[in-house]
Scaffold this motif. Structure first.
Motif, PDB file in Angstrom:
ATOM      1  N   LYS A  24       0.851  -1.188   0.000  1.00 30.32           N
ATOM      2  CA  LYS A  24       0.000   0.000   0.000  1.00 30.32           C
ATOM      3  C   LYS A  24       0.880   1.228   0.000  1.00 30.32           C
ATOM      4  O   LYS A  24       1.745   1.377   0.870  1.00 30.32           O
ATOM      5  CB  LYS A  24      -0.893   0.003   1.237  1.00 30.32           C
ATOM      6  CG  LYS A  24      -1.954  -1.068   1.221  1.00 30.32           C
ATOM      7  CD  LYS A  24      -2.798  -0.970   2.480  1.00 30.32           C
ATOM      8  CE  LYS A  24      -4.062  -1.795   2.366  1.00 30.32           C
ATOM      9  NZ  LYS A  24      -4.885  -1.700   3.575  1.00 30.32           N
ATOM     10  N   ARG A  25       0.674   2.093  -0.961  1.00 29.16           N
ATOM     11  CA  ARG A  25       1.510   3.283  -1.014  1.00 29.16           C
ATOM     12  C   ARG A  25       0.696   4.475  -1.506  1.00 29.16           C
ATOM     13  O   ARG A  25      -0.376   4.326  -2.110  1.00 29.16           O
ATOM     14  CB  ARG A  25       2.711   3.065  -1.922  1.00 29.16           C
ATOM     15  CG  ARG A  25       2.300   2.802  -3.352  1.00 29.16           C
ATOM     16  CD  ARG A  25       3.488   2.787  -4.283  1.00 29.16           C
ATOM     17  NE  ARG A  25       3.020   2.606  -5.637  1.00 29.16           N
ATOM     18  CZ  ARG A  25       3.701   2.933  -6.722  1.00 29.16           C
ATOM     19  NH1 ARG A  25       4.897   3.458  -6.605  1.00 29.16           N
ATOM     20  NH2 ARG A  25       3.197   2.742  -7.920  1.00 29.16           N
ATOM     21  N   VAL A  26       1.264   5.641  -1.249  1.00 33.25           N
ATOM     22  CA  VAL A  26       0.654   6.900  -1.696  1.00 33.25           C
ATOM     23  C   VAL A  26       1.633   7.597  -2.618  1.00 33.25           C
ATOM     24  O   VAL A  26       2.820   7.719  -2.299  1.00 33.25           O
ATOM     25  CB  VAL A  26       0.344   7.822  -0.491  1.00 33.25           C
ATOM     26  CG1 VAL A  26      -0.151   9.191  -0.971  1.00 33.25           C
ATOM     27  CG2 VAL A  26      -0.678   7.186   0.438  1.00 33.25           C
ATOM     28  N   LEU A 277     -11.305   2.341  -1.006  1.00 34.45           N
ATOM     29  CA  LEU A 277      -9.948   1.802  -0.801  1.00 34.45           C
ATOM     30  C   LEU A 277      -9.891   0.282  -0.934  1.00 34.45           C
ATOM     31  O   LEU A 277      -8.801  -0.293  -0.892  1.00 34.45           O
ATOM     32  CB  LEU A 277      -9.433   2.217   0.584  1.00 34.45           C
ATOM     33  CG  LEU A 277      -9.257   3.739   0.767  1.00 34.45           C
ATOM     34  CD1 LEU A 277      -9.059   4.079   2.231  1.00 34.45           C
ATOM     35  CD2 LEU A 277      -8.072   4.244  -0.052  1.00 34.45           C
ATOM     36  N   SER A 281      -4.123  -0.588  -4.137  1.00 32.88           N
ATOM     37  CA  SER A 281      -2.729  -0.648  -3.727  1.00 32.88           C
ATOM     38  C   SER A 281      -2.104   0.751  -3.725  1.00 32.88           C
ATOM     39  O   SER A 281      -1.455   1.155  -2.772  1.00 32.88           O
ATOM     40  CB  SER A 281      -1.995  -1.584  -4.695  1.00 32.88           C
ATOM     41  OG  SER A 281      -0.633  -1.536  -4.476  1.00 32.88           O
ATOM     42  N   THR A 282      -2.292   1.492  -4.812  1.00 33.75           N
ATOM     43  CA  THR A 282      -1.656   2.813  -4.928  1.00 33.75           C
ATOM     44  C   THR A 282      -2.716   3.908  -4.951  1.00 33.75           C
ATOM     45  O   THR A 282      -3.608   3.914  -5.813  1.00 33.75           O
ATOM     46  CB  THR A 282      -0.816   2.889  -6.215  1.00 33.75           C
ATOM     47  OG1 THR A 282       0.174   1.868  -6.153  1.00 33.75           O
ATOM     48  CG2 THR A 282      -0.139   4.254  -6.351  1.00 33.75           C
ATOM     49  N   LEU A 303      -5.070   8.015   5.661  1.00 35.84           N
ATOM     50  CA  LEU A 303      -4.639   6.894   4.815  1.00 35.84           C
ATOM     51  C   LEU A 303      -3.635   6.023   5.563  1.00 35.84           C
ATOM     52  O   LEU A 303      -3.656   4.787   5.452  1.00 35.84           O
ATOM     53  CB  LEU A 303      -4.029   7.428   3.508  1.00 35.84           C
ATOM     54  CG  LEU A 303      -5.028   8.039   2.513  1.00 35.84           C
ATOM     55  CD1 LEU A 303      -4.297   8.736   1.361  1.00 35.84           C
ATOM     56  CD2 LEU A 303      -5.963   6.959   1.955  1.00 35.84           C
ATOM     57  N   TYR A 308      -1.634   2.822   4.495  1.00 35.63           N
ATOM     58  CA  TYR A 308      -0.919   3.527   3.406  1.00 35.63           C
ATOM     59  C   TYR A 308       0.130   4.448   4.030  1.00 35.63           C
ATOM     60  O   TYR A 308      -0.021   5.672   4.064  1.00 35.63           O
ATOM     61  CB  TYR A 308      -1.906   4.314   2.540  1.00 35.63           C
ATOM     62  CG  TYR A 308      -2.915   3.439   1.837  1.00 35.63           C
ATOM     63  CD1 TYR A 308      -2.648   2.909   0.577  1.00 35.63           C
ATOM     64  CD2 TYR A 308      -4.127   3.123   2.447  1.00 35.63           C
ATOM     65  CE1 TYR A 308      -3.573   2.083  -0.057  1.00 35.63           C
ATOM     66  CE2 TYR A 308      -5.048   2.302   1.818  1.00 35.63           C
ATOM     67  CZ  TYR A 308      -4.768   1.785   0.571  1.00 35.63           C
ATOM     68  OH  TYR A 308      -5.681   0.966  -0.053  1.00 35.63           O
ATOM     69  N   THR A 309       1.181   3.830   4.527  1.00 35.38           N
ATOM     70  CA  THR A 309       2.202   4.600   5.243  1.00 35.38           C
ATOM     71  C   THR A 309       3.376   4.986   4.351  1.00 35.38           C
ATOM     72  O   THR A 309       4.170   5.838   4.697  1.00 35.38           O
ATOM     73  CB  THR A 309       2.753   3.780   6.432  1.00 35.38           C
ATOM     74  OG1 THR A 309       3.081   2.483   5.936  1.00 35.38           O
ATOM     75  CG2 THR A 309       1.741   3.666   7.544  1.00 35.38           C
TER      76      THR A 309
END
Ligand code: SF4
Length: 336
Positions: A24-26, A277, A281-282, A303, A308-309
């Motif tokens: 999980k990413r931002v 959500l 994933s992104t 998030l 989503y860290t």
């Protein structure tokens, strides 16, 4: 197959392997948030409150953001729709979107003390409109009907300006002389859609004159380029901004056109629907030009609570532009 004990066995099923945890990413677009015109307009209200004390009247939302307006209201700004609502002799601030000359005239009649926080890049479009009108051109103003900026620009030369609301509006445009036509635009439009509109206008009016420089401002353009960088990799793009903010709404559209699987506009983190959500994933994140960074920080924190860290900022431009405060305020500040 023979095991160590020598007994025969049926072929084993594929050994169970737990699914790899979803990464999980931002992706955080940059530039985002406040532009120079919004920064100046908000600061103008804050300085006026400091200088003159509450209440200070502001005609229309100073910038199109709910949170900014509420915060300034709490500090003593009073938002009104028209000059008639402002007590005679009081201070009134005109918003970043600009006003028609008749609004200045009404203010003079009511002896209002005005501070004009119109963004200098909107003023530039007003001046272009006046010049083209003085030279006898019909001006095709590409923009959204009813938007305050469009109303203000149109007021500079109402006899000469025709509104063109996107490519679909081109067929209906009528001009006095097809050989004397120029186009201008609202500052916060989609760059790509405006190019399509201009191309269609040029098919109808081959002698169409361009504005001397881009009317869609640097901040609008930079935020659209930035969201295009993150959108193709994003399962979801969240744009922080208010529904009446033209440039914020455009960011949602641009994100979808650039390949985001989904894109939504939220005023603040609490408006994010957890269902958005699911399986994502992104997440791409950006914000409109009237949005303070604290609202983006709030969204990132929300998030992070959902895993989503991992936040990566994707920067496509540096912005250093700053505008001086409105001259009325500089003069008054100096007089003190
Ligand atoms: Fe000025 Fe552009 Fe900001 Fe509007 S979005 S206030 S035109 S810099």
């Amino acid at each position: 197959m023979v095991t160590a004990s020598g007994s025969a066995q049926a072929p084993a099923a594929t050994p169970f392997q737990p699914a790899a945890p979803q990464r999980k990413r931002v992706l955080l677009a940059a530039p985002r948030g406040y532009c120079a015109g919004v920064d100046r307009a908000v600061l103008a209200v804050e300085k006026a409150l400091e200088q003159y004390g509450a209440p200070v009247y502001v005609r229309k939302q100073i910038v199109h953001n709910k949170h900014v307006v509420q915060t300034l209201e709490e500090r003593g700004a009073v938002f009104v729709e028209e000059n008639e609502e402002v007590p005679e002799g009081s201070i009134v601030i005109f918003s970043a979107h600009g006003v028609a000359p008749e609004v200045h005239e009404q203010a003079r009649t009511r002896r209002l003390r005005t501070i004009d926080a119109t963004c200098p890049l909107v003023t530039k479009v007003h001046k272009e409109a006046v010049r083209f009108a003085d030279e006898g051109y019909d001006i095709l103003l590409i923009g959204h009907e009813g938007h305050e900026e469009v109303v203000g620009t149109t007021g500079e030369a109402p006899e000469h300006i025709k509104l063109v609301d996107g490519p679909e509006g081109v067929a209906d445009v009528e001009v006095r002389d097809p050989s004397r036509v120029a186009w201008l635009s609202q500052t916060t439009l989609s760059v790509d859609e405006t190019e399509q509109t201009v191309a269609k206008l040029r098919e109808r009016f081959p002698l169409l004159i361009d504005p001397p420089s881009d009317d869609i401002c640097y901040a609008t353009q930079n935020r659209q380029v930035a969201v295009k960088r993150i959108a193709p990799e994003a399962d979801l793009v969240i744009v922080v901004g208010s529904a009446n903010s033209s440039n914020s709404v455009r960011l949602v559209e641009v994100a979808l056109e650039a390949g985001a699987k989904a894109a939504y506009l939220v005023d603040r983190a609490e408006e994010v629907d957890p269902a958005w959500l699911e399986g994502v994933s992104t997440v791409g994140v950006t914000s409109g030009a009237s949005v303070p960074e604290e609202l983006v920080t709030g969204l990132l924190a929300a998030l992070a609570e959902r895993g989503y860290t991992d936040v990566e900022e994707v920067r496509s431009a540096q912005e250093k532009l700053l505008f001086a405060l409105p001259h009325e305020l500089r003069r008054n500040l100096k007089d003190d």
